[in-house]
Design a protein around this motif. Structure first.
Motif, PDB file in Angstrom:
ATOM      1  N   THR A 198       0.822  -1.214   0.000  1.00  0.00           N
ATOM      2  CA  THR A 198       0.000   0.000   0.000  1.00  0.00           C
ATOM      3  C   THR A 198       0.857   1.266   0.000  1.00  0.00           C
ATOM      4  OG1 THR A 198      -0.164   0.055   2.415  1.00  0.00           O
ATOM      5  CG2 THR A 198      -1.878  -1.132   1.227  1.00  0.00           C
ATOM      6  N   ARG A 199       2.157   1.123   0.199  1.00  0.00           N
ATOM      7  CA  ARG A 199       3.036   2.300   0.155  1.00  0.00           C
ATOM      8  C   ARG A 199       3.260   2.749  -1.283  1.00  0.00           C
ATOM      9  NH1 ARG A 199       6.012   2.871   4.934  1.00  0.00           N
ATOM     10  NH2 ARG A 199       5.324   1.377   6.494  1.00  0.00           N
ATOM     11  N   ARG A 200       3.943   3.896  -1.422  1.00  0.00           N
ATOM     12  CA  ARG A 200       4.179   4.396  -2.776  1.00  0.00           C
ATOM     13  C   ARG A 200       5.101   3.437  -3.537  1.00  0.00           C
ATOM     14  NH1 ARG A 200       5.563   9.572  -0.699  1.00  0.00           N
ATOM     15  NH2 ARG A 200       7.569   9.224  -1.685  1.00  0.00           N
ATOM     16  N   PRO A 201       4.989   3.402  -4.874  1.00  0.00           N
ATOM     17  CA  PRO A 201       5.796   2.459  -5.660  1.00  0.00           C
ATOM     18  C   PRO A 201       7.296   2.529  -5.338  1.00  0.00           C
ATOM     19  CG  PRO A 201       4.152   3.481  -7.069  1.00  0.00           C
ATOM     20  CD  PRO A 201       4.025   4.156  -5.731  1.00  0.00           C
ATOM     21  N   THR A 202       7.834   3.745  -5.144  1.00  0.00           N
ATOM     22  CA  THR A 202       9.267   3.856  -4.868  1.00  0.00           C
ATOM     23  C   THR A 202       9.625   3.253  -3.512  1.00  0.00           C
ATOM     24  OG1 THR A 202       8.820   6.071  -4.053  1.00  0.00           O
ATOM     25  CG2 THR A 202       9.746   5.921  -6.258  1.00  0.00           C
ATOM     26  N   GLU A 203       8.715   3.412  -2.529  1.00  0.00           N
ATOM     27  CA  GLU A 203       8.988   2.837  -1.204  1.00  0.00           C
ATOM     28  C   GLU A 203       8.917   1.327  -1.228  1.00  0.00           C
ATOM     29  OE1 GLU A 203       7.076   4.718   2.375  1.00  0.00           O
ATOM     30  OE2 GLU A 203       6.162   5.932   0.792  1.00  0.00           O
ATOM     31  N   VAL A 204       7.907   0.801  -1.918  1.00  0.00           N
ATOM     32  CA  VAL A 204       7.793  -0.661  -2.031  1.00  0.00           C
ATOM     33  C   VAL A 204       9.063  -1.196  -2.699  1.00  0.00           C
ATOM     34  CG1 VAL A 204       6.434  -2.575  -2.975  1.00  0.00           C
ATOM     35  CG2 VAL A 204       5.268  -0.484  -2.222  1.00  0.00           C
ATOM     36  N   HIS A 205       9.479  -0.500  -3.739  1.00  0.00           N
ATOM     37  CA  HIS A 205      10.682  -0.907  -4.455  1.00  0.00           C
ATOM     38  C   HIS A 205      11.910  -0.911  -3.544  1.00  0.00           C
ATOM     39  CE1 HIS A 205      14.021   0.287  -7.461  1.00  0.00           C
ATOM     40  NE2 HIS A 205      13.954  -1.024  -7.399  1.00  0.00           N
ATOM     41  N   ASP A 206      12.088   0.166  -2.758  1.00  0.00           N
ATOM     42  CA  ASP A 206      13.243   0.235  -1.847  1.00  0.00           C
ATOM     43  C   ASP A 206      13.266  -0.960  -0.892  1.00  0.00           C
ATOM     44  OD1 ASP A 206      14.092   2.563  -2.989  1.00  0.00           O
ATOM     45  OD2 ASP A 206      13.278   3.878  -1.429  1.00  0.00           O
ATOM     46  N   HIS A 207      12.098  -1.291  -0.344  1.00  0.00           N
ATOM     47  CA  HIS A 207      12.036  -2.404   0.608  1.00  0.00           C
ATOM     48  C   HIS A 207      12.396  -3.729  -0.052  1.00  0.00           C
ATOM     49  CE1 HIS A 207       9.072  -0.056   3.373  1.00  0.00           C
ATOM     50  NE2 HIS A 207      10.331   0.202   3.646  1.00  0.00           N
ATOM     51  N   ILE A 208      11.808  -3.969  -1.215  1.00  0.00           N
ATOM     52  CA  ILE A 208      12.059  -5.258  -1.866  1.00  0.00           C
ATOM     53  C   ILE A 208      13.523  -5.348  -2.302  1.00  0.00           C
ATOM     54  CG2 ILE A 208      11.442  -6.802  -3.765  1.00  0.00           C
ATOM     55  CD1 ILE A 208       8.654  -5.654  -3.759  1.00  0.00           C
ATOM     56  N   ARG A 209      14.028  -4.263  -2.888  1.00  0.00           N
ATOM     57  CA  ARG A 209      15.407  -4.291  -3.375  1.00  0.00           C
ATOM     58  C   ARG A 209      16.385  -4.563  -2.231  1.00  0.00           C
ATOM     59  NH1 ARG A 209      17.258   1.093  -5.884  1.00  0.00           N
ATOM     60  NH2 ARG A 209      16.858   1.562  -3.707  1.00  0.00           N
ATOM     61  N   ALA A 210      16.140  -3.903  -1.078  1.00  0.00           N
ATOM     62  CA  ALA A 210      17.034  -4.095   0.070  1.00  0.00           C
ATOM     63  C   ALA A 210      17.006  -5.556   0.526  1.00  0.00           C
ATOM     64  CB  ALA A 210      16.631  -3.163   1.209  1.00  0.00           C
ATOM     65  N   THR A 211      15.823  -6.142   0.544  1.00  0.00           N
ATOM     66  CA  THR A 211      15.726  -7.546   0.969  1.00  0.00           C
ATOM     67  C   THR A 211      16.411  -8.469  -0.029  1.00  0.00           C
ATOM     68  OG1 THR A 211      13.681  -7.142   2.157  1.00  0.00           O
ATOM     69  CG2 THR A 211      14.097  -9.421   1.496  1.00  0.00           C
TER      70      THR A 211
END
Ligand code: AP5
Ligand code: ZN
Length: 216
Positions: A198-211
């Protein structure tokens, strides 16, 4: 990296996949895109799939499993892959697991992008899709620079046939009945990673990329 993206329709799987395939240089296999291309080209696969897709139902397992396993055997996928939209049922997950076992490979992680049903309806009813490459936009949340034109390749943007209100509701119920069991399936195998979609696309991306970066 052998990765799977799962989540309800409209969770942002395609949106995140566009970014992740670039980050990690992964070949990308999206069964929805493969099937829509087959429908557009009028191939046998497309003829078999069209009625199911238009109704918001899943294409039968025996049709889709062969298609995706064949794609994964290609040279492209020999160093890793990002799967979007497959597996979508427990039999599909079993078939993928067996096929990987046979060649001595295994999944790295299953990335779940989670959003609730109301958000799905908002997103899919405002989605616009590029006719050429499946790039996605949203009239409100992620608008293209010029109305109805793809930023990336200048193609026309259209509304997908299955993004109508009745079909969206049907796809959601199919997700809850047939695909959601995969969450427990992969959690039991310690492969599941959850992300708040539900977060903004860039935030979702940051989380997934970091993981994903920690998994290499
Ligand atoms: P498929 O194409 O896989 O559809 P889906 O799973 O319903 O997923 P979507 O493509 O609708 O959504 P998405 O999660 O990619 O969201 P998106 O990034 O576009 O499958 C279609 C059909 O094919 C199925 O119904 C079935 O018939 C058949 N099929 C496919 N695979 C199959 C299989 N394995 N077995 C059997 N049948 C199969 O984002 C949605 C919108 O929201 C966009 O407008 C986007 O701009 C916007 N958005 C994205 N992220 C955000 C955000 N963080 N905040 C706000 N807006 C956002
Ligand atoms: Zn495009």
């Amino acid at each position: 990296l052998n990765l799977i993206l799962v989540g309800p329709p409209g969770a942002g799987k395609g949106t995140q996949a566009e970014r992740l395939t670039e980050d990690f240089n992964l070949p990308y296999f999206a069964t929805g895109n493969i099937l829509r291309a087959a429908v557009a080209d009028g191939t046998d696969l497309g003829k078999q799939a069209k009625a199911f897709m238009d109704a918001g139902d899943l294409v039968p397992d025996e049709v889709i499993i062969g298609v995706i396993l064949e794609a994964l055997q290609g040279e492209d996928a020999s160093d890793g892959f990002l799967l979007d939209g497959f597996p979508r049922t427990v039999p599909q997950a079993d078939a993928l697991g067996e096929a990987l076992d046979k060649v001595g490979r295994s999944l790295t992680a299953v990335l779940l992008i989670d959003v609730d049903d109301d958000e799905v309806v908002r997103r899919l009813s405002g989605r616009r899709t590029c006719v050429k490459s499946g790039h996605t936009y949203h009239v409100e949340f992620d608008p293209p620079k010029h109305a109805d034109v793809c930023d990336q390749d200048g193609s026309r943007l259209v509304q997908r046939d299955d993004d109508k209100p009745d079909t969206i509701r049907k796809r959601l119920s199919v997700y809850h009945e047939q695909t959601e069991p995969l969450v427990a399936y992969y959690d039991d195998r310690d492969l599941l990673r959850r992300f708040d979609g539900t977060r903004r696309p860039t935030e979702v991306h940051d989380h997934i990329r970091a993981t994903v970066a920690t998994l290499r």
